[in-house]
Design a protein around this motif. Structure first.
Motif, PDB file in Angstrom:
ATOM      1  N   MET A   1     -21.080 -10.215  44.497  1.00 13.04           N
ATOM      2  CA  MET A   1     -22.489 -10.354  44.853  1.00 13.04           C
ATOM      3  C   MET A   1     -22.666 -10.566  46.358  1.00 13.04           C
ATOM      4  O   MET A   1     -23.570 -10.006  46.983  1.00 13.04           O
ATOM      5  N   ILE A   2     -21.766 -11.372  46.952  1.00 13.72           N
ATOM      6  CA  ILE A   2     -21.841 -11.606  48.389  1.00 13.72           C
ATOM      7  C   ILE A   2     -21.540 -10.332  49.163  1.00 13.72           C
ATOM      8  O   ILE A   2     -22.222  -9.996  50.145  1.00 13.72           O
ATOM      9  N   VAL A   3     -20.514  -9.596  48.720  1.00 15.18           N
ATOM     10  CA  VAL A   3     -20.162  -8.337  49.386  1.00 15.18           C
ATOM     11  C   VAL A   3     -21.333  -7.365  49.342  1.00 15.18           C
ATOM     12  O   VAL A   3     -21.694  -6.742  50.357  1.00 15.18           O
ATOM     13  N   VAL A   4     -21.959  -7.228  48.186  1.00 18.89           N
ATOM     14  CA  VAL A   4     -23.098  -6.314  48.036  1.00 18.89           C
ATOM     15  C   VAL A   4     -24.251  -6.752  48.937  1.00 18.89           C
ATOM     16  O   VAL A   4     -24.874  -5.925  49.622  1.00 18.89           O
ATOM     17  N   ALA A   5     -24.547  -8.055  48.946  1.00 22.14           N
ATOM     18  CA  ALA A   5     -25.655  -8.564  49.759  1.00 22.14           C
ATOM     19  C   ALA A   5     -25.431  -8.273  51.241  1.00 22.14           C
ATOM     20  O   ALA A   5     -26.355  -7.850  51.955  1.00 22.14           O
ATOM     21  N   ALA A  15     -26.564  -6.201  61.918  1.00 20.21           N
ATOM     22  CA  ALA A  15     -25.640  -7.319  61.767  1.00 20.21           C
ATOM     23  C   ALA A  15     -26.366  -8.653  61.845  1.00 20.21           C
ATOM     24  O   ALA A  15     -25.947  -9.643  61.231  1.00 20.21           O
ATOM     25  N   SER A  16     -27.465  -8.707  62.595  1.00 19.32           N
ATOM     26  CA  SER A  16     -28.224  -9.948  62.708  1.00 19.32           C
ATOM     27  C   SER A  16     -28.742 -10.405  61.346  1.00 19.32           C
ATOM     28  O   SER A  16     -28.640 -11.581  60.987  1.00 19.32           O
ATOM     29  N   LEU A  17     -29.290  -9.488  60.569  1.00 18.62           N
ATOM     30  CA  LEU A  17     -29.755  -9.825  59.230  1.00 18.62           C
ATOM     31  C   LEU A  17     -28.575 -10.216  58.339  1.00 18.62           C
ATOM     32  O   LEU A  17     -28.675 -11.140  57.524  1.00 18.62           O
ATOM     33  N   ALA A  18     -27.447  -9.527  58.505  1.00 19.74           N
ATOM     34  CA  ALA A  18     -26.271  -9.827  57.693  1.00 19.74           C
ATOM     35  C   ALA A  18     -25.789 -11.261  57.918  1.00 19.74           C
ATOM     36  O   ALA A  18     -25.357 -11.933  56.978  1.00 19.74           O
ATOM     37  N   TRP A  23     -25.209 -16.598  55.698  1.00 25.44           N
ATOM     38  CA  TRP A  23     -25.405 -18.045  55.723  1.00 25.44           C
ATOM     39  C   TRP A  23     -26.079 -18.516  54.444  1.00 25.44           C
ATOM     40  O   TRP A  23     -25.697 -19.560  53.884  1.00 25.44           O
ATOM     41  N   VAL A  24     -27.066 -17.784  53.968  1.00 23.25           N
ATOM     42  CA  VAL A  24     -27.735 -18.142  52.710  1.00 23.25           C
ATOM     43  C   VAL A  24     -26.730 -18.135  51.559  1.00 23.25           C
ATOM     44  O   VAL A  24     -26.694 -19.061  50.728  1.00 23.25           O
ATOM     45  N   CYS A  25     -25.902 -17.111  51.512  1.00 22.84           N
ATOM     46  CA  CYS A  25     -24.885 -17.027  50.453  1.00 22.84           C
ATOM     47  C   CYS A  25     -23.933 -18.220  50.525  1.00 22.84           C
ATOM     48  O   CYS A  25     -23.561 -18.797  49.492  1.00 22.84           O
ATOM     49  N   ALA A  26     -23.533 -18.597  51.749  1.00 22.07           N
ATOM     50  CA  ALA A  26     -22.609 -19.715  51.915  1.00 22.07           C
ATOM     51  C   ALA A  26     -23.247 -21.035  51.467  1.00 22.07           C
ATOM     52  O   ALA A  26     -22.574 -21.907  50.915  1.00 22.07           O
ATOM     53  N   ASP A  43     -12.321 -20.454  49.446  1.00 20.73           N
ATOM     54  CA  ASP A  43     -13.587 -20.502  48.722  1.00 20.73           C
ATOM     55  C   ASP A  43     -14.510 -19.384  49.201  1.00 20.73           C
ATOM     56  O   ASP A  43     -14.153 -18.581  50.067  1.00 20.73           O
ATOM     57  N   LEU A  44     -15.710 -19.345  48.638  1.00 23.15           N
ATOM     58  CA  LEU A  44     -16.644 -18.263  48.946  1.00 23.15           C
ATOM     59  C   LEU A  44     -17.155 -18.336  50.382  1.00 23.15           C
ATOM     60  O   LEU A  44     -17.494 -17.312  50.973  1.00 23.15           O
ATOM     61  N   ARG A  45     -17.210 -19.527  50.952  1.00 23.09           N
ATOM     62  CA  ARG A  45     -17.647 -19.652  52.336  1.00 23.09           C
ATOM     63  C   ARG A  45     -16.623 -19.046  53.283  1.00 23.09           C
ATOM     64  O   ARG A  45     -16.975 -18.355  54.246  1.00 23.09           O
ATOM     65  N   PHE A  46     -15.363 -19.323  53.032  1.00 25.13           N
ATOM     66  CA  PHE A  46     -14.284 -18.758  53.849  1.00 25.13           C
ATOM     67  C   PHE A  46     -14.314 -17.234  53.775  1.00 25.13           C
ATOM     68  O   PHE A  46     -14.179 -16.537  54.791  1.00 25.13           O
ATOM     69  N   MET A  47     -14.506 -16.717  52.571  1.00 23.72           N
ATOM     70  CA  MET A  47     -14.554 -15.269  52.387  1.00 23.72           C
ATOM     71  C   MET A  47     -15.772 -14.658  53.073  1.00 23.72           C
ATOM     72  O   MET A  47     -15.690 -13.587  53.690  1.00 23.72           O
ATOM     73  N   THR A  48     -16.903 -15.358  52.997  1.00 25.84           N
ATOM     74  CA  THR A  48     -18.129 -14.848  53.615  1.00 25.84           C
ATOM     75  C   THR A  48     -17.969 -14.705  55.121  1.00 25.84           C
ATOM     76  O   THR A  48     -18.375 -13.697  55.709  1.00 25.84           O
ATOM     77  N   LEU A  49     -17.363 -15.706  55.764  1.00 22.74           N
ATOM     78  CA  LEU A  49     -17.172 -15.611  57.212  1.00 22.74           C
ATOM     79  C   LEU A  49     -16.220 -14.472  57.562  1.00 22.74           C
ATOM     80  O   LEU A  49     -16.415 -13.779  58.569  1.00 22.74           O
ATOM     81  N   GLY A  50     -15.194 -14.265  56.737  1.00 25.08           N
ATOM     82  CA  GLY A  50     -14.290 -13.149  56.995  1.00 25.08           C
ATOM     83  C   GLY A  50     -15.023 -11.819  56.990  1.00 25.08           C
ATOM     84  O   GLY A  50     -14.802 -10.967  57.865  1.00 25.08           O
ATOM     85  N   LEU A  51     -15.927 -11.641  56.024  1.00 28.29           N
ATOM     86  CA  LEU A  51     -16.713 -10.412  55.973  1.00 28.29           C
ATOM     87  C   LEU A  51     -17.674 -10.325  57.153  1.00 28.29           C
ATOM     88  O   LEU A  51     -17.838  -9.258  57.759  1.00 28.29           O
TER      89      LEU A  51
END
Length: 464
Positions: A1-5, A15-18, A23-26, A43-51
């Motif tokens: 879901m985070i990847v799709v978002a 990228a600004s919107l991303a 941040w919302v996902c985290a 965790d999902l926060r670590f993965m989100t920052l990587g993306l």
């Protein structure tokens, strides 16, 4: 879901919107959903920052304007790694634990905010997150059901499930602990009050007018004393920067409250114990002396129990407290179970990384608070309430760390906000407090509906 978002955000905008969506996902992702790799929990926060890092590098959006806060984050990280190496505990996964705990949240904050106008762009997202988490807290506390735990088939924490207060469940939300959840919501209050102020001026949806009230209700429904105190400081900070005429009375009130609390500390402790319904009459024996024990007194007794361990920690500490069997020898056998939980970040910090780690952490927090408070006082009038209230909230959390260890559950938000404030200070310094900065909000964030003729912008209405 985070990847799709994140991918959809990049495709439909930039990228600004991303970064804002990330941040919302985290903030909404369950903190307990993680996978262990050695000492590291991915965790999902670590993965989100990587993306986000990949997206930002590919689009040319990166951190701008290095400053002293960046240096202190680096110093704290280096001290931690040296301490681990010195204690023969250093390894790849331990290195990643330090980076994921202290660097990842800060870098995310720096990426989300790269210029002052990004605060305007993030504001509606932050208010929406506050509404979701606050509503979640109220619903969970009153219905005694955590919807995410039901979906995941998860029982939740023992504190939330058993330790009811005033016949209400202590809401834990997606963070797995009421204190972490309450701290996270309380740190969203600066965004909620700024969102309500702009909604009142028809610059944001009218729904956001109720955000501060719902935020306060959400914090209360965690029934945690620390977050409620953080919320009180955040409200006071917002009023302090919003109403210059109130600054002297608020300052006197804060000083008087602090002096009274110090002078009547035993009474304060008794009242805190009464509020939480703690049992009285239990005692523990430490080094031959008998002390009254409760969950509240546990925090102060830690200084006595771990006195010799902190003294031997020296400049670089023990590396990672509890990782060696020798560490147990510092605590009397009959006390090890009772005081296994070190609910004091500063005690645990000295045990882990010594005096050097303590100095680096204090320098990081105090310098971030000082520089952002200065910005709220003398620069960026349009962002004065938001930045000033965030500074006060950061300071309140540092004070409350005397009663809780620095869990990533709420530490992520704290470090992320420090990153945002750091970027704001760098951006303000870059513009040299130009006149354009003071009027940028009106130019970059037009109201949804036409503002009344007599509704002047905040920074031009005599409140500067």
């Amino acid at each position: 879901m985070i990847v799709v978002a994140l991918l959809v955000s990049v495709l439909i905008s930039c990228a600004s919107l991303a970064t804002r969506v990330g941040w919302v996902c985290a903030m909404l992702a369950p903190a307990w959903l993680s996978r262990g790799v050695g000492a590291l929990s991915i965790d999902l926060r670590f993965m989100t920052l990587g993306l986000l890092a990949v997206i930002c590098i590919g689009s040319g959006r990166w951190i701008k304007g290095w400053n002293w806060v960046d240096l202190f984050v680096g110093v704290l990280t280096v001290v931690a790694m040296i301490s681990l190496q010195r204690s023969q505990l250093f390894g790849p996964s331990e290195c990643l634990v330090i980076l994921s705990t202290w660097v990842v949240p800060y870098v995310m904050g720096r990426l989300v905010i790269t210029k002052l106008s990004d605060l305007d762009q993030l504001l509606p997202y932050a208010c929406a997150v506050c509404l979701v988490l606050s509503t979640w807290s109220v619903v969970e506390s009153t219905t005694k059901v955590n919807p995410l735990n039901v979906i995941a088939g998860r029982g939740g924490s023992r504190i939330a499930g058993e330790n009811y207060r005033m016949n209400l469940r202590r809401a834990e939300g997606p963070l797995g602990h009421p204190i972490y959840f309450g701290m996270t919501i309380a740190m969203l209050f600066p965004w909620s009050i700024e969102g309500a102020r702009q909604a009142w001026n028809n610059q944001l949806p009218r729904l956001f007018i109720v955000t501060p009230i719902l935020c306060a209700a959400g914090v209360f429904c965690t029934l945690s004393r620390g977050p409620i105190l953080v919320l009180a400081v955040s409200i006071g900070s917002a009023l302090f920067f919003w109403k210059p005429a109130w600054r002297l009375p608020l300052g006197i009130l804060a000083f008087a409250a602090l002096a009274l609390m110090v002078a009547a500390w035993p009474i304060v402790v008794d009242q805190l114990e009464s509020l939480s319904g703690e049992e009285q009459g239990h005692t523990v024996t430490i080094n031959g002396d008998e002390y009254e024990y409760s969950g509240t007194k546990h925090r102060t007794l830690l200084y006595i129990v771990y006195a010799s361990a902190m003294q031997d920690a020296g400049w670089l500490g023990h590396g990672k407290w509890g990782a060696k069997t020798d560490h147990l020898l510092y605590v009397e056998p009959e006390l090890r179970r009772t005081f296994r939980s070190i609910d004091n970040h500063y005690v645990l910090l000295i045990l882990n990384w010594g005096i050097a780690g303590l100095i680096a952490f204090l320098a990081l927090g105090l310098f971030a608070i000082g520089s952002s408070s200065q910005l709220a006082f003398v620069g960026a009038p349009a962002y004065r309430v938001l930045i000033g209230s965030m500074s006060g909230t950061i300071a309140a959390v540092m004070l409350l760390l005397l009663t809780v260890w620095f869990s990533n559950g709420f530490g992520f938000s704290w470090l992320c906000y420090i990153g945002m404030l750091s970027s704001s200070v760098s951006a303000a310094n870059k513009t040299k407090h130009s006149p354009r900065m003071a009027t940028h909000r009106i130019a970059s964030a037009p109201p949804r509906r036409k503002i009344r003729a007599n509704a002047e912008p905040f920074h031009q209405a005599g409140h500067v």
